[in-house]
Scaffold this motif. Structure first.
Motif, PDB file in Angstrom:
ATOM      1  N   GLU A 221      95.250  -3.856 -60.776  1.00  0.00           N
ATOM      2  CA  GLU A 221      94.088  -3.205 -60.191  1.00  0.00           C
ATOM      3  C   GLU A 221      94.427  -2.706 -58.780  1.00  0.00           C
ATOM      4  OE1 GLU A 221      91.528  -2.487 -61.805  1.00  0.00           O
ATOM      5  OE2 GLU A 221      91.650  -3.831 -63.542  1.00  0.00           O
ATOM      6  N   PRO A 222      93.661  -1.734 -58.269  1.00  0.00           N
ATOM      7  CA  PRO A 222      93.879  -1.275 -56.889  1.00  0.00           C
ATOM      8  C   PRO A 222      93.729  -2.412 -55.886  1.00  0.00           C
ATOM      9  CG  PRO A 222      92.428   0.219 -58.084  1.00  0.00           C
ATOM     10  CD  PRO A 222      92.605  -0.983 -58.951  1.00  0.00           C
TER      11      PRO A 222
ATOM     12  N   GLU B  24      88.054   9.276 -61.725  1.00  0.00           N
ATOM     13  CA  GLU B  24      89.405   9.831 -61.606  1.00  0.00           C
ATOM     14  C   GLU B  24      90.212   9.074 -60.550  1.00  0.00           C
ATOM     15  OE1 GLU B  24      86.746  11.781 -58.712  1.00  0.00           O
ATOM     16  OE2 GLU B  24      86.627  11.398 -60.867  1.00  0.00           O
ATOM     17  N   ARG B  25      91.527   9.088 -60.730  1.00  0.00           N
ATOM     18  CA  ARG B  25      92.472   8.454 -59.799  1.00  0.00           C
ATOM     19  C   ARG B  25      92.223   6.951 -59.643  1.00  0.00           C
ATOM     20  NH1 ARG B  25      95.550  12.020 -56.807  1.00  0.00           N
ATOM     21  NH2 ARG B  25      94.920  14.199 -56.944  1.00  0.00           N
ATOM     22  N   ARG B  26      91.780   6.320 -60.709  1.00  0.00           N
ATOM     23  CA  ARG B  26      91.611   4.868 -60.738  1.00  0.00           C
ATOM     24  C   ARG B  26      90.607   4.381 -59.699  1.00  0.00           C
ATOM     25  NH1 ARG B  26      93.237   0.976 -64.298  1.00  0.00           N
ATOM     26  NH2 ARG B  26      94.048  -0.328 -62.649  1.00  0.00           N
ATOM     27  N   TYR B  27      89.589   5.188 -59.442  1.00  0.00           N
ATOM     28  CA  TYR B  27      88.521   4.750 -58.553  1.00  0.00           C
ATOM     29  C   TYR B  27      87.566   3.872 -59.350  1.00  0.00           C
ATOM     30  CZ  TYR B  27      84.255   4.909 -55.752  1.00  0.00           C
ATOM     31  OH  TYR B  27      83.136   4.559 -55.047  1.00  0.00           O
ATOM     32  N   VAL B  28      87.417   2.617 -58.950  1.00  0.00           N
ATOM     33  CA  VAL B  28      86.568   1.673 -59.671  1.00  0.00           C
ATOM     34  C   VAL B  28      85.107   1.945 -59.335  1.00  0.00           C
ATOM     35  CG1 VAL B  28      86.067  -0.762 -60.084  1.00  0.00           C
ATOM     36  CG2 VAL B  28      88.409  -0.043 -59.575  1.00  0.00           C
ATOM     37  N   VAL B  29      84.274   2.068 -60.351  1.00  0.00           N
ATOM     38  CA  VAL B  29      82.856   2.369 -60.132  1.00  0.00           C
ATOM     39  C   VAL B  29      82.182   1.206 -59.423  1.00  0.00           C
ATOM     40  CG1 VAL B  29      82.783   3.900 -62.148  1.00  0.00           C
ATOM     41  CG2 VAL B  29      82.152   1.493 -62.400  1.00  0.00           C
ATOM     42  N   PRO B  30      81.127   1.480 -58.617  1.00  0.00           N
ATOM     43  CA  PRO B  30      80.477   0.419 -57.831  1.00  0.00           C
ATOM     44  C   PRO B  30      79.998  -0.761 -58.666  1.00  0.00           C
ATOM     45  CG  PRO B  30      79.739   2.580 -57.100  1.00  0.00           C
ATOM     46  CD  PRO B  30      80.560   2.811 -58.330  1.00  0.00           C
TER      47      PRO B  30
ATOM     48  N   VAL C 187      91.889 -11.712 -63.438  1.00  0.00           N
ATOM     49  CA  VAL C 187      90.908 -10.789 -63.989  1.00  0.00           C
ATOM     50  C   VAL C 187      91.454  -9.371 -63.975  1.00  0.00           C
ATOM     51  CG1 VAL C 187      88.913 -12.198 -63.331  1.00  0.00           C
ATOM     52  CG2 VAL C 187      89.779 -10.485 -61.729  1.00  0.00           C
ATOM     53  N   SER C 188      91.002  -8.569 -64.922  1.00  0.00           N
ATOM     54  CA  SER C 188      91.325  -7.141 -64.907  1.00  0.00           C
ATOM     55  C   SER C 188      90.260  -6.392 -65.677  1.00  0.00           C
ATOM     56  CB  SER C 188      92.713  -6.871 -65.502  1.00  0.00           C
ATOM     57  OG  SER C 188      92.722  -7.098 -66.896  1.00  0.00           O
ATOM     58  N   LEU C 189      90.086  -5.136 -65.338  1.00  0.00           N
ATOM     59  CA  LEU C 189      89.124  -4.280 -66.011  1.00  0.00           C
ATOM     60  C   LEU C 189      89.779  -3.606 -67.214  1.00  0.00           C
ATOM     61  CD1 LEU C 189      87.567  -2.587 -62.846  1.00  0.00           C
ATOM     62  CD2 LEU C 189      86.641  -4.528 -64.125  1.00  0.00           C
TER      63      LEU C 189
ATOM     64  N   TYR D 160      80.192   1.215 -71.119  1.00  0.00           N
ATOM     65  CA  TYR D 160      79.960   1.781 -69.794  1.00  0.00           C
ATOM     66  C   TYR D 160      81.296   2.015 -69.083  1.00  0.00           C
ATOM     67  CZ  TYR D 160      75.375  -0.259 -70.810  1.00  0.00           C
ATOM     68  OH  TYR D 160      74.193  -0.612 -71.407  1.00  0.00           O
ATOM     69  N   PRO D 161      81.442   3.135 -68.398  1.00  0.00           N
ATOM     70  CA  PRO D 161      82.715   3.441 -67.717  1.00  0.00           C
ATOM     71  C   PRO D 161      82.983   2.509 -66.546  1.00  0.00           C
ATOM     72  CG  PRO D 161      81.032   5.038 -67.114  1.00  0.00           C
ATOM     73  CD  PRO D 161      80.424   4.183 -68.193  1.00  0.00           C
ATOM     74  N   LEU D 162      84.262   2.221 -66.319  1.00  0.00           N
ATOM     75  CA  LEU D 162      84.674   1.351 -65.220  1.00  0.00           C
ATOM     76  C   LEU D 162      85.412   2.106 -64.127  1.00  0.00           C
ATOM     77  CD1 LEU D 162      85.948  -1.626 -67.400  1.00  0.00           C
ATOM     78  CD2 LEU D 162      83.873  -1.585 -66.018  1.00  0.00           C
ATOM     79  N   TYR D 163      85.982   3.230 -64.483  1.00  0.00           N
ATOM     80  CA  TYR D 163      86.783   3.999 -63.533  1.00  0.00           C
ATOM     81  C   TYR D 163      86.317   5.448 -63.500  1.00  0.00           C
ATOM     82  CZ  TYR D 163      90.173   0.187 -64.050  1.00  0.00           C
ATOM     83  OH  TYR D 163      90.793  -1.030 -64.102  1.00  0.00           O
TER      84      TYR D 163
END
Length: 268
Positions: free
Chosen positions: A210-211, A179-185, A149-151, A174-177
């Motif tokens: 992914e992180p 700044e700095r590749r922080y994945v939204v909750p 899987v990947s976003l 809808y946004p997934l990230y």
């Protein structure tokens, strides 16, 4: 094999012809005057990694590839998204059947299911993904060796196409990230639910580029080009995007040649 085009689906006859010639030509996508020849002789190829949406041509040729001494595995992208995102996607039931036939031919350990990119939108909500993933996991559990899987990553060209849909009020993205590749909750929660489903069906689940924070959900980082699967020592490819764990490889596809025209794709 190719991150740049679906060679097995659209250019398989060309690929088989290059195999017969024993070599192919690779053009630098950033400098088209820079061309190099690459041997396709079995003694010079460590292995093929095939990306595709439609694996039946690989299945037809699997016996020949194995007889000639080629190692390979196949990653099949299957999401079942609405046609507005995947206008040329093959029928879902046919690909599920193809995956089972391919698995019976070469073994499930060589068949990977890619559920990516994950796109959150008004048409593909968290609820949509959970239901779709549940259905596909149940249909593919005995046919695949792992799920990847990947976003969705907002590349300039693909982002422009998706924003055009928003402008026309056809869909909301809808946004997934942050700044700095922080994945939204919301995205983290979705990935956790998908991992639970994969574990329910005993499908190992991995992430692509992914992180590392997803490990706590049982989603391990994945190298889609994994030399260790061919008995090689790992050697990270420095030319790939951030968080990518792929080993060095030669991509014989070309950007801008895939007729599938998935709106979220960076390759056209």
């Amino acid at each position: 094999m190719s991150r740049r085009s679906d060679v097995p689906r659209f250019y398989w006859d060309w690929f088989l012809g290059e195999l017969e010639r024993g070599e192919t030509v690779v053009v630098n996508p950033f400098n088209t005057r820079q061309v190099k020849k690459v041997s396709l002789l079995s003694q010079d190829v460590d292995g093929f990694v095939f990306w595709t949406r439609e694996p039946y041509r690989i299945r037809e040729s699997a016996g020949m590839l194995l007889e000639r001494g080629y190692q390979f595995y196949v990653m099949v992208s299957l999401t079942g998204y609405p046609a507005i995102f995947e206008p040329q996607a093959p029928p879902l039931d046919r690909i599920i059947d193809d995956l089972h036939r391919l698995s019976a031919c070469i073994g499930s350990e060589r068949v990977f299911w890619r559920y990516d990119p994950i796109l959150l939108s008004s048409l593909t909500s968290e609820h949509y993904h959970v239901e779709q993933f549940q259905f596909l996991a149940g249909a593919l559990a005995t046919a695949v060796g792992r799920c990847i899987v990947s976003l969705y990553d907002p590349y300039a060209k693909s982002d422009k196409r998706l924003r055009a849909l928003e402008t026309e009020r056809l869909v909301e993205i809808y946004p997934l990230y942050k700044e700095r590749r922080y994945v939204v909750p919301e995205a983290v929660n979705l990935l956790g639910r998908l991992a639970d489903i994969a574990h329910q069906y005993r499908i190992p689940i991995y992430s692509c580029a992914e992180p590392d924070g997803l490990v706590s959900y049982g989603i391990l980082p994945h190298a889609c080009v994994d030399g260790s699967l061919f008995g090689l020592k790992k050697e990270k490819d420095p030319h790939q995007r951030s968080f990518c764990r792929c080993d060095r490889s030669i991509d014989i596809g070309r950007y801008g040649t895939c007729p599938a025209r998935c709106l979220y794709c960076y390759a056209w």
